[in-house]
Design a protein around this motif. Structure first.
Motif, PDB file in Angstrom:
ATOM      1  N   ASN A 116       7.896  -6.004  -3.310  1.00 14.60           N
ATOM      2  CA  ASN A 116       7.357  -6.144  -4.674  1.00 14.60           C
ATOM      3  C   ASN A 116       6.833  -7.556  -4.921  1.00 14.60           C
ATOM      4  O   ASN A 116       7.116  -8.169  -5.942  1.00 14.60           O
ATOM      5  CB  ASN A 116       8.458  -5.780  -5.681  1.00 14.60           C
ATOM      6  N   HIS A 117       6.056  -8.049  -3.970  1.00 15.76           N
ATOM      7  CA  HIS A 117       5.510  -9.401  -4.116  1.00 15.76           C
ATOM      8  C   HIS A 117       4.281  -9.371  -5.025  1.00 15.76           C
ATOM      9  O   HIS A 117       3.292  -8.711  -4.718  1.00 15.76           O
ATOM     10  CB  HIS A 117       5.107  -9.940  -2.743  1.00 15.76           C
ATOM     11  N   PRO A 118       4.314 -10.112  -6.149  1.00 16.39           N
ATOM     12  CA  PRO A 118       3.166 -10.044  -7.060  1.00 16.39           C
ATOM     13  C   PRO A 118       2.002 -10.917  -6.581  1.00 16.39           C
ATOM     14  O   PRO A 118       2.202 -11.966  -5.974  1.00 16.39           O
ATOM     15  CB  PRO A 118       3.721 -10.584  -8.377  1.00 16.39           C
ATOM     16  N   GLY A 133      -1.530 -10.632   1.346  1.00 20.61           N
ATOM     17  CA  GLY A 133      -1.973  -9.838   2.495  1.00 20.61           C
ATOM     18  C   GLY A 133      -0.910  -9.691   3.571  1.00 20.61           C
ATOM     19  O   GLY A 133      -0.841  -8.668   4.262  1.00 20.61           O
ATOM     20  N   ALA A 134      -0.060 -10.683   3.700  1.00 17.06           N
ATOM     21  CA  ALA A 134       1.006 -10.631   4.707  1.00 17.06           C
ATOM     22  C   ALA A 134       1.874  -9.391   4.497  1.00 17.06           C
ATOM     23  O   ALA A 134       2.342  -8.771   5.450  1.00 17.06           O
ATOM     24  CB  ALA A 134       1.854 -11.890   4.614  1.00 17.06           C
ATOM     25  N   TYR A 135       2.106  -9.015   3.235  1.00 19.72           N
ATOM     26  CA  TYR A 135       2.937  -7.857   2.921  1.00 19.72           C
ATOM     27  C   TYR A 135       2.248  -6.572   3.345  1.00 19.72           C
ATOM     28  O   TYR A 135       2.870  -5.691   3.935  1.00 19.72           O
ATOM     29  CB  TYR A 135       3.290  -7.841   1.424  1.00 19.72           C
ATOM     30  N   ARG A 136       0.959  -6.467   3.029  1.00 25.22           N
ATOM     31  CA  ARG A 136       0.246  -5.235   3.377  1.00 25.22           C
ATOM     32  C   ARG A 136       0.204  -5.049   4.891  1.00 25.22           C
ATOM     33  O   ARG A 136       0.424  -3.969   5.399  1.00 25.22           O
ATOM     34  CB  ARG A 136      -1.177  -5.275   2.810  1.00 25.22           C
ATOM     35  N   ARG A 137      -0.074  -6.137   5.587  1.00 29.18           N
ATOM     36  CA  ARG A 137      -0.227  -6.043   7.043  1.00 29.18           C
ATOM     37  C   ARG A 137       1.095  -5.755   7.744  1.00 29.18           C
ATOM     38  O   ARG A 137       1.154  -4.975   8.671  1.00 29.18           O
ATOM     39  CB  ARG A 137      -0.831  -7.343   7.588  1.00 29.18           C
ATOM     40  N   GLY A 151      14.971   8.579   0.845  1.00 31.67           N
ATOM     41  CA  GLY A 151      16.026   7.584   1.017  1.00 31.67           C
ATOM     42  C   GLY A 151      16.116   6.710  -0.224  1.00 31.67           C
ATOM     43  O   GLY A 151      15.287   6.813  -1.139  1.00 31.67           O
ATOM     44  N   GLU A 152      17.110   5.875  -0.233  1.00 31.63           N
ATOM     45  CA  GLU A 152      17.304   4.976  -1.373  1.00 31.63           C
ATOM     46  C   GLU A 152      16.359   3.780  -1.257  1.00 31.63           C
ATOM     47  O   GLU A 152      16.136   3.250  -0.165  1.00 31.63           O
ATOM     48  CB  GLU A 152      18.758   4.489  -1.381  1.00 31.63           C
ATOM     49  N   ILE A 153      15.835   3.354  -2.389  1.00 29.78           N
ATOM     50  CA  ILE A 153      14.911   2.212  -2.393  1.00 29.78           C
ATOM     51  C   ILE A 153      15.690   0.906  -2.499  1.00 29.78           C
ATOM     52  O   ILE A 153      16.587   0.776  -3.334  1.00 29.78           O
ATOM     53  CB  ILE A 153      13.936   2.289  -3.594  1.00 29.78           C
ATOM     54  N   ILE A 154      15.340  -0.055  -1.642  1.00 32.59           N
ATOM     55  CA  ILE A 154      15.811  -1.424  -1.878  1.00 32.59           C
ATOM     56  C   ILE A 154      14.577  -2.296  -2.094  1.00 32.59           C
ATOM     57  O   ILE A 154      13.556  -2.125  -1.443  1.00 32.59           O
ATOM     58  CB  ILE A 154      16.662  -1.999  -0.714  1.00 32.59           C
ATOM     59  N   MET A 155      14.687  -3.209  -3.031  1.00 35.35           N
ATOM     60  CA  MET A 155      13.527  -4.020  -3.393  1.00 35.35           C
ATOM     61  C   MET A 155      13.688  -5.468  -2.947  1.00 35.35           C
ATOM     62  O   MET A 155      14.767  -6.046  -3.096  1.00 35.35           O
ATOM     63  CB  MET A 155      13.334  -3.988  -4.914  1.00 35.35           C
ATOM     64  N   VAL A 156      12.604  -6.034  -2.398  1.00 34.32           N
ATOM     65  CA  VAL A 156      12.572  -7.483  -2.175  1.00 34.32           C
ATOM     66  C   VAL A 156      11.298  -8.029  -2.804  1.00 34.32           C
ATOM     67  O   VAL A 156      10.306  -7.324  -2.934  1.00 34.32           O
ATOM     68  CB  VAL A 156      12.606  -7.857  -0.670  1.00 34.32           C
ATOM     69  N   LYS A 157      11.369  -9.287  -3.182  1.00 39.18           N
ATOM     70  CA  LYS A 157      10.210  -9.921  -3.836  1.00 39.18           C
ATOM     71  C   LYS A 157       9.415 -10.779  -2.853  1.00 39.18           C
ATOM     72  O   LYS A 157       8.299 -11.192  -3.138  1.00 39.18           O
ATOM     73  CB  LYS A 157      10.705 -10.793  -4.996  1.00 39.18           C
ATOM     74  N   SER A 158      10.070 -11.114  -1.735  1.00 43.86           N
ATOM     75  CA  SER A 158       9.373 -12.004  -0.798  1.00 43.86           C
ATOM     76  C   SER A 158       9.810 -11.715   0.634  1.00 43.86           C
ATOM     77  O   SER A 158      10.839 -11.061   0.867  1.00 43.86           O
ATOM     78  CB  SER A 158       9.694 -13.461  -1.126  1.00 43.86           C
ATOM     79  N   LEU A 159       9.053 -12.189   1.579  1.00 42.52           N
ATOM     80  CA  LEU A 159       9.400 -12.022   2.993  1.00 42.52           C
ATOM     81  C   LEU A 159      10.710 -12.742   3.300  1.00 42.52           C
ATOM     82  O   LEU A 159      11.531 -12.253   4.080  1.00 42.52           O
ATOM     83  CB  LEU A 159       8.279 -12.564   3.882  1.00 42.52           C
TER      84      LEU A 159
END
Lengths: 452, 452
Positions: free
Chosen positions: B154-156, B172-176, B127-135
């Motif tokens: 893509n949260h650094p 960690g919020a992103y991984r979980r 599928g097509e990728i959409i990127m976000v930097k934050s929740l």
């Protein structure tokens, strides 16, 4: 009356708290800037990989002078210059140490001549090895027991101390005086067990001494594993050692320390932050002391980048020749004295680019008490220890002139695994640990510039 | 009267000082014993090189159970046993992630499926990728914007913090929750930027979550360099991603935590020191958490070796399944509760085998104040920070039962360079740093055993 006192205490309290808050915000800005945008780590990679080790007097050292000059300009220094300094030129050349038992073949040992040691002039020098474990044991030996022998000072680095620098200082006596002691009783040369906390076979070089009127016998060092094996061998057998080396002093040479500064807005009294640009002629001089160099340059860059208006002149000094002469530090002190240049404070980073833990303070109680009172500002950055009362050897001449001096105190556990060896490479440096050292020095200088 | 008070204060003062001196001597004996004769470093080498990584449910984990049992016996434990625990079995299998721009070829990315993630069942999902930097940015996307897409979180990792664990918790919020969030809006799978403080391309795995009644879409992670490149690519072009993976949960299995203890001389109330025996299925599980295991075993050995008469039972627990279920810790807590076994205190080491800096205390004020009052005993070992109020996840069930718990706080700068990666290898562990962790835990347990 009581109300007034309470109110005025409250006002003072709020002012103190306001001050703390303002400084705390500035500390945080400094930390964010360096941890996110710091250039020290990539600059250290450049220095270590493209120039490598850089003993005073070597071509590589001269390259590093040009390199440091450029990096100080890149950092935004208002003024960059070279300070002339006459340095000793010591050259290692070829070297080999072999041993043979009564029934055996010659066997090459991994070794390094100690820095500044004279060699054998390219000739074989051999003799029977006698081993001692301590200076006391050596003192008990008679001249006839030592005469024409090779003395093996097998004093182990004491692992017991949580602070490795204590063990280093203790073992340092062997490195410094082995040649003198050996010569005094007629021995041919000295072998010392390396000043090493590692359980490996890497020899650690470092400075040694000669005394006037005492014959300059060679001193070499072997790593821990070789030392252990030699010790075992000596329990049952006589062992002969044969050294052939070309090292020695080759006169003096004109070279330079590299200096960059940002001019004080209020006056031109000077705050120094520095490290030494030279290294031993093995490894890459990454922790010792490429780290201190890039950290010092980072301090200038950070003041410029954050637009902090410094009252006093902040000067990064890349000292020449710390390892085998400290001529750069001596010349810097002499120049400052001769030109009557007021120095407010000096700090050196020369204990590795590891996580900072403290700042050692060599100054009067009034000044050190004031710096210690800032501890709560430093604690969030892992800096808690202000108990040391020493500072770097390059700024010792400034200290002797009455300047308050200090040294960055990084975590000491890994330093003596790699110090003065082939293993002191860029790969042993962690980016965040290195940069945190710059953070803490920048924060301290910010406080001193503002309050002194 | 005044004289008596002064005298009695003096006597008390002398007693307190005498006590401090006695404890200080014992601290020094513990440190010397471990720094000179500690076995943790060679045991860690054995565990990491001869067994390697050891995810719960793997054959390697079962080997490590036998290994730990033997090492606890070697350490002189009076009693060693296995505690049964049902653990989830997650298997990675083959996996690949590829990307293609409109005009390009498919290109493989370096990646890892997150732990406990379901895969694509061996089929291509694209599928097509959409990127976000934050929740927050993700929250603003509508379902139709996400439907059938691949969501790239893509949260650094925030480098600004001096304490890396803060950045880890934030990221960690992103991984979980990446998979849950993606599924909720109809996305096909999630890609997250690794929770990594390094400037490299190493992907960091780690646990993720699903929720009941929400479709279990896959979640994978990519390293920082790949994430940066992907971000750049997405600025100008549409990018398609294709995932093919076989990972997934394969039911449950009976396995074991490993426990060894030295019996209390006065009573059988228990002091726990522990780490987790399992690791992720990449690298060698050296810092996470082979370090905690060998450090805990070292505590027992040191009590035995020094002949310290422990009042209470001191128990080393090698917990099963911390990484993807914490079933070992839960079972240990349940067993303790069911058997009404009194636990006095528990400490875990699960933040890497780096230089210790503190002890985090999760307990009532009375107990934590008492431990904090021992700070001057700990300072010579570099331990100053008792401010944390958390403890290890394996001993959380004990804490919920009212047991005072703690965690060793090592230097945090290097941990998230290598955490949950192929790079978490024995070579990244320093002997003295690792052993100092055992020193500090042994010292703390000595004090608690004596005073509680």
């Amino acid at each position: 009356m009581k109300k007034t006192v309470t109110l005025s205490l409250l006002v003072t309290g709020m002012a103190v708290f306001g001050q703390f808050k303002e400084d705390s915000i500035q500390f945080s800005k400094i930390s964010s800037e360096i941890l996110n945008n710091g250039k020290g780590y990539t600059e250290l990679k450049d220095l270590t990989k493209n120039i490598g080790n850089r003993l005073s007097g070597s071509e590589a050292y001269e390259k590093s002078v040009k390199w440091a000059e450029q990096k100080l300009r890149d950092a935004g220094a208002d003024k960059v210059w070279l300070q002339e300094v006459m340095i000793p030129v010591w050259v290692r050349g070829k070297e080999s140490l072999q041993i043979k038992t009564a029934d055996g073949q010659w066997k090459k040992l991994k070794m390094l001549s100690l820095g500044n040691s004279e060699g054998t002039g390219g000739k074989d020098v051999s003799g029977e090895i006698i081993m001692v474990k301590s200076l006391e044991e050596y003192d008990r030996l008679t001249e006839s027991q030592v005469k024409d022998k090779i003395v093996f000072f097998n004093h182990p680095f004491n692992q017991s101390y949580a602070q490795t620098f204590i063990a280093y200082r203790e073992a340092g006596a062997y490195r410094r005086s082995a040649a003198i002691l050996t010569a005094k009783k007629g021995g041919k040369f000295a072998i010392i067990r390396s000043l090493s906390s590692a359980f490996d076979d890497v020899p650690h070089t470092g400075n040694m001494r000669y005394e006037d009127n005492i014959s300059k016998v060679p001193a070499v060092t072997i790593g821990n594993t070789t030392a252990d094996e030699l010790e075992k061998l000596l329990k049952n057998k006589k062992v002969t050692a044969k050294l052939n080396s070309n090292c020695g002093m080759k006169g003096e040479k004109l070279s330079h320390s590299v200096i960059g500064e940002i001019t004080g807005k209020k006056d031109q009294s000077v705050i120094v932050v520095g490290g030494h640009l030279d290294s031993w002629d093995v490894g890459e001089g990454a922790h010792d002391d490429g780290a201190g160099i890039v950290q010092s340059i980072e301090v200038l860059r950070t003041f410029k980048k954050l637009g902090i208006q410094n009252n006093h002149t902040i000067r990064a000094v890349c000292f020449a020749n710390e390892e085998n002469g400290t001529k750069g530090g001596k010349q810097y002190g002499k120049t400052a004295r001769d030109s009557n240049e007021k120095h407010l404070f000096a700090i050196e980073s020369d204990a590795g680019g590891f996580s900072p833990r403290g700042i050692s303070l060599e100054m009067d109680d009034k000044n050190s008490t004031q710096i210690q009172s800032w501890v709560n500002l430093f604690l969030p950055y892992g800096v808690y220890n202000f108990d040391g009362k020493y500072s770097g050897s390059d700024i010792a001449p400034l200290h002797e002139m009455g300047v308050p001096t200090a040294e960055l105190v990084p975590d000491p556990q890994r330093y003596f695994d790699i110090h003065h060896t082939e293993e002191d490479t860029f790969e042993k440096v962690n980016r965040r640990e290195l940069l945190l050292g710059s953070v803490v020095m920048t924060q301290l200088i910010y406080m001193i510039d503002k309050n002194w």
